[in-house]
Design an enzyme around this catalytic site. Structure first.
Site, mmCIF file in Angstrom:
data_model
loop_
_atom_site.group_PDB
_atom_site.id
_atom_site.type_symbol
_atom_site.label_atom_id
_atom_site.label_comp_id
_atom_site.label_asym_id
_atom_site.label_seq_id
_atom_site.Cartn_x
_atom_site.Cartn_y
_atom_site.Cartn_z
ATOM 1 N N GLU A 110 48.222 -61.474 35.319
ATOM 2 C CA GLU A 110 46.964 -62.085 35.746
ATOM 3 C C GLU A 110 45.961 -62.152 34.593
ATOM 4 O O GLU A 110 45.912 -61.260 33.749
ATOM 5 C CB GLU A 110 46.346 -61.252 36.864
ATOM 6 C CG GLU A 110 47.226 -61.190 38.093
ATOM 7 C CD GLU A 110 46.639 -60.324 39.197
ATOM 8 O OE1 GLU A 110 47.335 -60.118 40.191
ATOM 9 O OE2 GLU A 110 45.496 -59.862 39.058
ATOM 10 N N CYS A 129 39.166 -61.761 31.005
ATOM 11 C CA CYS A 129 39.762 -60.449 31.263
ATOM 12 C C CYS A 129 41.271 -60.595 31.093
ATOM 13 O O CYS A 129 41.913 -61.343 31.841
ATOM 14 C CB CYS A 129 39.408 -60.010 32.687
ATOM 15 S SG CYS A 129 40.184 -58.461 33.167
ATOM 16 N N CYS A 136 52.153 -51.419 35.104
ATOM 17 C CA CYS A 136 51.498 -50.321 34.379
ATOM 18 C C CYS A 136 52.183 -49.012 34.744
ATOM 19 O O CYS A 136 52.592 -48.819 35.892
ATOM 20 C CB CYS A 136 50.015 -50.254 34.740
ATOM 21 S SG CYS A 136 49.155 -48.914 33.865
ATOM 22 N N CYS A 140 47.578 -45.221 38.941
ATOM 23 C CA CYS A 140 46.325 -44.847 39.627
ATOM 24 C C CYS A 140 46.412 -45.351 41.072
ATOM 25 O O CYS A 140 46.832 -46.492 41.316
ATOM 26 C CB CYS A 140 45.125 -45.459 38.914
ATOM 27 S SG CYS A 140 45.060 -45.017 37.165
ATOM 28 N N CYS A 143 44.760 -48.701 42.345
ATOM 29 C CA CYS A 143 44.986 -49.887 41.514
ATOM 30 C C CYS A 143 46.282 -50.594 41.915
ATOM 31 O O CYS A 143 47.362 -49.988 41.912
ATOM 32 C CB CYS A 143 45.053 -49.468 40.046
ATOM 33 S SG CYS A 143 45.532 -50.799 38.943
ATOM 34 N N SER A 250 38.153 -45.195 31.715
ATOM 35 C CA SER A 250 38.225 -45.129 33.175
ATOM 36 C C SER A 250 38.208 -43.662 33.579
ATOM 37 O O SER A 250 39.219 -42.980 33.510
ATOM 38 C CB SER A 250 39.516 -45.797 33.663
ATOM 39 O OG SER A 250 39.432 -47.182 33.453
ATOM 40 N N CYS A 370 42.514 -56.132 39.334
ATOM 41 C CA CYS A 370 43.755 -56.406 38.624
ATOM 42 C C CYS A 370 44.974 -56.062 39.462
ATOM 43 O O CYS A 370 45.018 -55.053 40.132
ATOM 44 C CB CYS A 370 43.776 -55.695 37.277
ATOM 45 S SG CYS A 370 44.045 -53.933 37.372
HETATM 46 N N1 SAH Z 1 44.469 -49.609 32.259
HETATM 47 C C1 SAH Z 1 43.151 -49.758 31.806
HETATM 48 C C2 SAH Z 1 42.646 -51.188 31.859
HETATM 49 C C3 SAH Z 1 43.023 -52.009 33.060
HETATM 50 S S1 SAH Z 1 42.289 -51.529 34.583
HETATM 51 C C4 SAH Z 1 42.228 -48.811 32.563
HETATM 52 O O1 SAH Z 1 42.656 -48.227 33.546
HETATM 53 O O2 SAH Z 1 41.090 -48.645 32.121
HETATM 54 C C5 SAH Z 1 40.602 -52.052 34.346
HETATM 55 C C6 SAH Z 1 39.614 -51.340 35.247
HETATM 56 O O3 SAH Z 1 39.773 -51.743 36.615
HETATM 57 C C7 SAH Z 1 39.770 -49.835 35.230
HETATM 58 O O4 SAH Z 1 38.537 -49.177 35.103
HETATM 59 C C8 SAH Z 1 40.402 -49.572 36.575
HETATM 60 O O5 SAH Z 1 40.247 -48.261 36.981
HETATM 61 C C9 SAH Z 1 39.712 -50.604 37.433
HETATM 62 N N2 SAH Z 1 40.357 -50.831 38.735
HETATM 63 C C10 SAH Z 1 41.663 -50.721 39.053
HETATM 64 N N3 SAH Z 1 41.861 -50.985 40.363
HETATM 65 C C11 SAH Z 1 40.640 -51.254 40.893
HETATM 66 C C12 SAH Z 1 40.190 -51.599 42.192
HETATM 67 N N4 SAH Z 1 41.024 -51.690 43.224
HETATM 68 N N5 SAH Z 1 38.867 -51.800 42.358
HETATM 69 C C13 SAH Z 1 37.998 -51.714 41.310
HETATM 70 N N6 SAH Z 1 38.382 -51.403 40.069
HETATM 71 C C14 SAH Z 1 39.683 -51.181 39.843
HETATM 72 FE FE1 SF4 Z 2 47.163 -48.744 34.951
HETATM 73 FE FE2 SF4 Z 2 44.541 -49.062 34.539
HETATM 74 FE FE3 SF4 Z 2 45.643 -49.631 36.927
HETATM 75 FE FE4 SF4 Z 2 45.438 -47.092 36.156
HETATM 76 S S1 SF4 Z 2 43.747 -48.525 36.574
HETATM 77 S S2 SF4 Z 2 47.252 -48.038 37.062
HETATM 78 S S3 SF4 Z 2 45.837 -47.303 33.968
HETATM 79 S S4 SF4 Z 2 46.036 -50.689 35.011
#
Ligand code: SAH
Ligand code: SF4
Length: 390
Positions: A110, A129, A136, A140, A143, A250, A370
């Site tokens: 994406e 973005c 990944c 998390c 996510c 994060s 994402c």
């Molecule tokens: N892996 C990296 C970058 C990609 S995620 C990271 O984790 O920082 C980019 C941001 O989106 C991160 O801060 C992540 O925690 C956040 N994110 C992931 N899922 C989300 C969701 N469902 N709602 C809001 N933010 C989210």
């Molecule tokens: Fe990966 Fe970032 Fe999503 Fe965590 S928030 S699973 S590090 S993409």
């Protein structure tokens, strides 16, 4: 709409015997060397880069200043096409556009374009973005990408191509910002799409350099933000790079026990280790670090959590900023806090002297967090699985 056909550079499929060089993944020096090996004079690299990055053409046939023989050779041996666009969604707000791109090996990633009007702090922006991996590895819980698992790293060319896609679109159709400014180019980049940029360190850094180079899109390092889950060795390496991009961490919780519930990476890199690396980063670069904090209703959004967070960050106070992100609901069932709870959280941070902001909610109607569009599309393709999100 541009129709981008797949690049063959990264393919592992055996039905594509020829490997074309992905010019979008080359530094200017590599482009010079590649052309030199084919007997071209030195000035050709500048011409070629001009067509790719200034004129933003998608087809070698349009590169009129290059000899016809060279154009034909480029078409045979190289590519500037990038991944194929599979789905494009525009949010109702008209300022968020999201792509699902198909890589040469069929994997999906994406990319999002976010258009921001001018504010008292700055001019209107067109921010892309980008994704750095398919899937990944860090899992998390909130996510959507993390729930897919890791597939593979993206190549530098696959990362650059995501930006080129929107650069071409903005050139063809500039955005008329509310203050009247015409935005016809990508102004900012955030590495906050699918994947963990510092897990794919070398390719991410190479893409950053290509996007920053004067012969390329020439996007300033200060207009680029790399977001990481907190990989300590990567943060320390980044601190030593001459290219000083913005760093976002994060964090998402004020202590290890709570962070471990949503972010398994905490076991490997506890908060203290991440903050130590951030201190090194600020010392080396004298740059502020942004801490992202996804607000999950009933989990990490109480005033006492804000106080604990302020305490945790107090050693970094002057050089840190907290960006609060109300969670985008995913299949995992997390919900964003109420507006009132968010205001109270902010106020507690402010009273403790921690500068903070709330990320404007964007494109909820197009699954903007994402991995969400990817999840939705792959579920559509596999109707036997339960559809548990809108
Ligand atoms: N892996 C990296 C970058 C990609 S995620 C990271 O984790 O920082 C980019 C941001 O989106 C991160 O801060 C992540 O925690 C956040 N994110 C992931 N899922 C989300 C969701 N469902 N709602 C809001 N933010 C989210
Ligand atoms: Fe990966 Fe970032 Fe999503 Fe965590 S928030 S699973 S590090 S993409």
């Amino acid at each position: 709409m541009l129709d981008l056909t797949p690049s063959s550079e990264t393919t592992t499929a055996t039905d594509q015997p020829t490997t074309r060089a992905d010019l979008l993944g080359m530094s200017f020096a590599e482009m010079q060397a590649w052309l030199g090996e084919r007997g071209q004079p030195a000035f050709r690299a500048r011409q070629l880069a001009g067509w790719i990055y200034d004129s933003l053409v998608a087809d070698f046939a349009e590169m009129r200043t290059l000899p016809a023989m060279l154009r034909a050779q480029l078409a045979r041996e190289a590519t500037i096409e990038g991944p194929r666009m599979r789905t494009e969604l525009a949010a109702k707000d008209g300022r968020t556009r999201k792509l699902l791109l198909e890589l040469a090996d069929g994997r999906l990633i994406e990319t999002v374009l976010m258009l921001y009007p001018a504010t008292s702090e700055g001019r209107a922006r067109a921010t892309v973005c980008v994704s750095t991996q398919a899937g990944c590895a860090y899992g998390c819980t909130f996510c959507a990408t993390g729930q897919m698992g890791f597939d593979r790293h993206l190549t530098p060319g696959e990362i650059v191509a995501q930006v080129i896609y929107f650069a071409r679109e903005l050139r063809h159709q500039p955005w008329q910002a509310p203050d009247g400014e015409q935005i016809d180019h990508v102004t900012n980049l955030v590495f906050m799409g699918m994947g963990e940029p510092l897990h794919n360190y070398d390719h991410t850094l190479k893409a950053l350099r290509i996007l920053n180079m004067p012969e390329g899109l020439n996007i300033g390092a200060r207009h680029m933000t790399v977001s990481t889950v907190g990989l300590v060795p990567g943060i320390l390496r980044l601190a030593e790079e001459p290219l000083q991009v913005n760093l976002a961490i994060s964090l998402h919780a004020p202590n290890n026990a709570m962070r471990l519930r949503t972010m398994p990476v905490t076991r490997k890199y506890p908060i203290e280790a991440v903050l130590d690396a951030c201190r090194v980063y600020t010392e080396r670069t004298n740059r502020q670090v942004t801490f992202e904090y996804v607000l999950l209703a009933g989990e990490n959004d109480r005033a006492e959590h804000a106080r604990e967070l302020a305490q945790l960050l107090s050693p970094l106070k002057q050089l840190c900023h907290v960006n609060l992100i109300p969670v985008n609901a995913t299949a995992a069932g997390y919900r964003p806090p109420s507006g009132e709870a968010i205001r109270a959280f902010r106020e507690t941070l402010r009273r403790s002297g921690v500068s903070n902001s709330v990320r404007a909610e964007r494109g909820d109607d197009i699954a903007a967090a994402c991995g969400q569009l990817h999840t939705r599309e792959t579920r559509k393709a596999a109707p036997d699985r339960t559809e548990s999100e809108s």
